[in-house]
Design an enzyme around this catalytic site. Structure first.
Site, PDB file in Angstrom:
ATOM      1  N   GLY A   1      -9.886  20.894  22.994  1.00 36.86           N
ATOM      2  CA  GLY A   1     -11.326  20.738  22.813  1.00 36.86           C
ATOM      3  C   GLY A   1     -12.009  21.675  23.783  1.00 36.86           C
ATOM      4  O   GLY A   1     -11.920  21.491  24.990  1.00 36.86           O
ATOM      5  N   HIS A   2     -12.628  22.738  23.263  1.00 34.63           N
ATOM      6  CA  HIS A   2     -13.269  23.722  24.134  1.00 34.63           C
ATOM      7  C   HIS A   2     -14.762  23.748  23.834  1.00 34.63           C
ATOM      8  O   HIS A   2     -15.165  23.998  22.707  1.00 34.63           O
ATOM      9  CB  HIS A   2     -12.654  25.111  23.927  1.00 34.63           C
ATOM     10  CG  HIS A   2     -11.189  25.149  24.275  1.00 34.63           C
ATOM     11  ND1 HIS A   2     -10.411  26.252  24.133  1.00 34.63           N
ATOM     12  CD2 HIS A   2     -10.370  24.199  24.798  1.00 34.63           C
ATOM     13  CE1 HIS A   2      -9.176  25.984  24.532  1.00 34.63           C
ATOM     14  NE2 HIS A   2      -9.128  24.734  24.930  1.00 34.63           N
TER      15      HIS A   2
ATOM     16  N   GLN B   1      -4.425  23.962  26.035  1.00 37.05           N
ATOM     17  CA  GLN B   1      -3.573  23.101  26.865  1.00 37.05           C
ATOM     18  C   GLN B   1      -3.380  23.757  28.240  1.00 37.05           C
ATOM     19  O   GLN B   1      -4.277  24.432  28.697  1.00 37.05           O
ATOM     20  CB  GLN B   1      -2.229  22.819  26.178  1.00 37.05           C
ATOM     21  CG  GLN B   1      -2.323  21.884  24.992  1.00 37.05           C
ATOM     22  CD  GLN B   1      -2.901  22.513  23.752  1.00 37.05           C
ATOM     23  OE1 GLN B   1      -2.440  23.541  23.301  1.00 37.05           O
ATOM     24  NE2 GLN B   1      -3.907  21.904  23.166  1.00 37.05           N
TER      25      GLN B   1
HETATM   26  P1  IMO Z   1      -7.367  21.685  26.064  1.00 36.93           P
HETATM   27  O1  IMO Z   1      -7.085  22.981  25.406  1.00 36.93           O
HETATM   28  C1  IMO Z   1      -6.049  17.862  27.634  1.00 36.93           C
HETATM   29  C2  IMO Z   1      -2.239  16.241  26.142  1.00 36.93           C
HETATM   30  C3  IMO Z   1      -2.457  14.913  25.456  1.00 36.93           C
HETATM   31  C4  IMO Z   1      -1.132  14.239  25.755  1.00 36.93           C
HETATM   32  C5  IMO Z   1      -0.140  15.385  25.627  1.00 36.93           C
HETATM   33  C6  IMO Z   1       0.557  15.471  24.274  1.00 36.93           C
HETATM   34  O2  IMO Z   1      -8.610  21.002  25.658  1.00 36.93           O
HETATM   35  O3  IMO Z   1      -7.255  21.803  27.549  1.00 36.93           O
HETATM   36  P2  IMO Z   1      -0.311  16.248  21.891  1.00 36.93           P
HETATM   37  O4  IMO Z   1      -1.381  15.677  20.996  1.00 36.93           O
HETATM   38  O5  IMO Z   1      -0.529  17.664  22.255  1.00 36.93           O
HETATM   39  O6  IMO Z   1       1.053  15.993  21.350  1.00 36.93           O
HETATM   40  O7  IMO Z   1      -0.411  15.371  23.235  1.00 36.93           O
HETATM   41  O8  IMO Z   1      -0.898  16.568  25.850  1.00 36.93           O
HETATM   42  N1  IMO Z   1      -3.090  17.343  25.661  1.00 36.93           N
HETATM   43  C7  IMO Z   1      -4.245  17.737  26.243  1.00 36.93           C
HETATM   44  N2  IMO Z   1      -4.926  17.226  27.285  1.00 36.93           N
HETATM   45  N3  IMO Z   1      -6.525  18.966  27.033  1.00 36.93           N
HETATM   46  C8  IMO Z   1      -5.828  19.531  26.028  1.00 36.93           C
HETATM   47  O9  IMO Z   1      -6.175  20.724  25.515  1.00 36.93           O
HETATM   48  C9  IMO Z   1      -4.667  18.888  25.544  1.00 36.93           C
HETATM   49  N4  IMO Z   1      -3.790  19.116  24.569  1.00 36.93           N
HETATM   50  C10 IMO Z   1      -2.830  18.198  24.660  1.00 36.93           C
HETATM   51  O10 IMO Z   1      -3.527  14.211  26.019  1.00 36.93           O
HETATM   52  O11 IMO Z   1      -1.072  13.797  27.081  1.00 36.93           O
HETATM   53 MG    MG Z   2      -8.929  18.872  26.026  1.00 38.93          MG
END
Ligand code: IMO
Ligand code: MG
Length: 431
Positions: A46-47, A229
């Protein structure tokens, strides 16, 4: 022979557990970019970007698409929920015309099929108290089908009916038992219709993405990768199994676009003045007391993707792993951490851990096995600061904010080149 030319790729990656504010640096860096790329993950990201002062949450398309002449590419490494992409195209159309000239979707990107989303919930359920806390967007099941070579890719929607139905049957047979146990039933015909809808809505964007990337690299045109991520969520080097299913660290982020290391000019690691994490897994500096609540409230730490309250804690410099080769740091929420310091009377920064009776300054990789989370050792800064309204440069910052930044540079030996001092893109100091 290719002449030695300058490298031209800037990659912006999360250094912690996501939600560091990568969109902000990406927006800043992409103003003069030829290509902006999204290479890993899917709509688990989420950006937030700001267009005309309006807050726009994006999950798939890199925010730099707003710039005239910039082409956004969703690369091979992304797992793509077509419904989310279609919605996002419509949302963005309010701000910029989206056409196959400024949006390209890699023909090799894997499709998050409806059953992947169901399976994400089913697998989490089976883990009982060992849940990962996924975003339930089907990310893990889609990547595991990719690794298992039963995934459906964007270009598969152009196959003949018979051919595509065969692929869908193989995938469905594979998952049938798990789905049926939960009384979930899909037919090949339903899935085929779903793919035909993708072809109709998105077909014109599906292209050989690497061809565009290669051309741009050959001509050393500026490419910005908006990482998704983060390092600790990476499947290879992150907190396995409490991580995501893609290689979203600094190396994986370029690999997922087919870009070789020699082209990378800058690797910007994005961090905040404190840490946050969603989902389960180790978090050495996590604050479970009211200090944690203060950070959450003052930093508005609630998920853009799922709305979940984020776990919060002090900044942890041990996590900035030296081997990743970050060339620059972007420190977001400098304003917020200053206000937190004013409210609490102190700010802490973790510089080493006590772990199994030893002082260490690296992240132990056996936390999952020992069950011991390292105890952070902190440098404590007295009080905090308020960023003045007219602050534009590093020199305009309050003395103790400068001291805090200098300390981070001293410990990490990496320049803090971008400083976020407010919510909007323009609230960024670039050094
Ligand atoms: P951005 O790009 C924060 C976390 C999830 C969970 C773990 C696995 O916004 O920084 P998944 O659905 O990917 O299989 O979940 O990874 N997670 C994130 N946490 N920001 C994100 O993306 C994330 N993408 C995955 O909360 O702990
Ligand atoms: Mg996020």
């Amino acid at each position: 022979m290719e002449k030695k030319l300058n490298s031209c790729v800037t990659e912006i990656v999360g250094a912690y557990w996501g939600d560091e504010g990568k969109g902000r640096v990406a927006a800043f860096e992409s103003t003069n970019a030829h290509l902006v790329l999204r290479t890993t993950g899917g709509n688990n990201a989420g950006h937030t970007v700001y267009y005309n002062g309006e807050k726009v949450p994006l999950h798939l398309i890199p925010g730099g698409i707003i710039n005239k002449g910039t082409i956004a590419i969703i690369c091979n490494g992304v797992v793509l929920n077509p419904d989310v992409l279609y919605e996002e195209i419509n949302l963005l159309s309010k701000y910029v015309e989206i056409t196959p000239d400024n949006l390209i979707v890699s023909n090799c990107a894997h499709i998050i099929m409806p059953y992947h989303i169901e399976l994400d919930a089913i697998y989490e359920g089976r883990r009982g108290k060992n849940k990962i806390g996924t975003t339930k967007r089907g990310i893990g099941p889609c990547y595991s089908d990719k690794a298992n070579r039963i995934g459906i890719r964007m270009q598969d929607v152009f196959r003949s009916e018979d051919n595509l139905k065969q692929l869908l049957k193989i995938a469905l047979d594979f998952h049938e038992n798990s789905l049926n146990e939960e009384n979930i039933h899909y037919t090949v015909d339903e899935l085929y219709s779903y793919c035909m809808k993708i072809k109709e809505n998105l077909g014109k964007y599906i292209k050989n993405a690497n061809m565009y990337i290669s051309k741009a690299l050959e001509n050393r045109k500026k490419i910005v990768i908006e990482g998704a991520q983060a390092d600790r969520l990476d499947l290879e080097v992150g907190d396995y199994p409490n991580c995501t299913s893609s290689y979203c660290n600094a190396s994986g982020t370029i690999s997922a676009a087919g870009i070789g290391p020699k082209y990378v000019d800058k690797v910007v690691a994005v961090m905040k003045g404190y840490c946050s994490r969603v989902g389960n897994g180790p978090f050495p500096t996590e604050l479970l007391d009211s200090d944690g609540d203060v950070i959450r409230e003052m930093g508005h730490e609630y998920g853009t993707t799922t709305g979940r309250p984020r776990r919060c804690g002090w900044l942890d410099l041990v996590i900035l792993n030296k081997s990743r080769g970050y060339t620059d740091l972007c420190l977001n929420h400098l304003d917020t951490i200053g206000l937190i310091g004013e409210k609490l009377g102190y700010i802490k920064v973790c510089t080493s851990y006590s772990y199994n009776g030893e002082d260490i300054n690296f992240y132990p990789e056996d936390i999952e096995v020992t069950g011991n989370v390292p105890t952070p050792n902190y440098k404590v800064f007295e009080g905090g600061w308020t960023i003045p309204k007219d602050c534009k440069t590093f020199d305009d910052l309050p003395a103790n904010a400068k001291e805090y930044i200098n300390f981070i540079e001293e410990i990490t030996n990496i320049p803090v080149s971008y400083i976020g001092i407010g919510p909007h893109n323009e609230d960024t100091i670039v050094r």
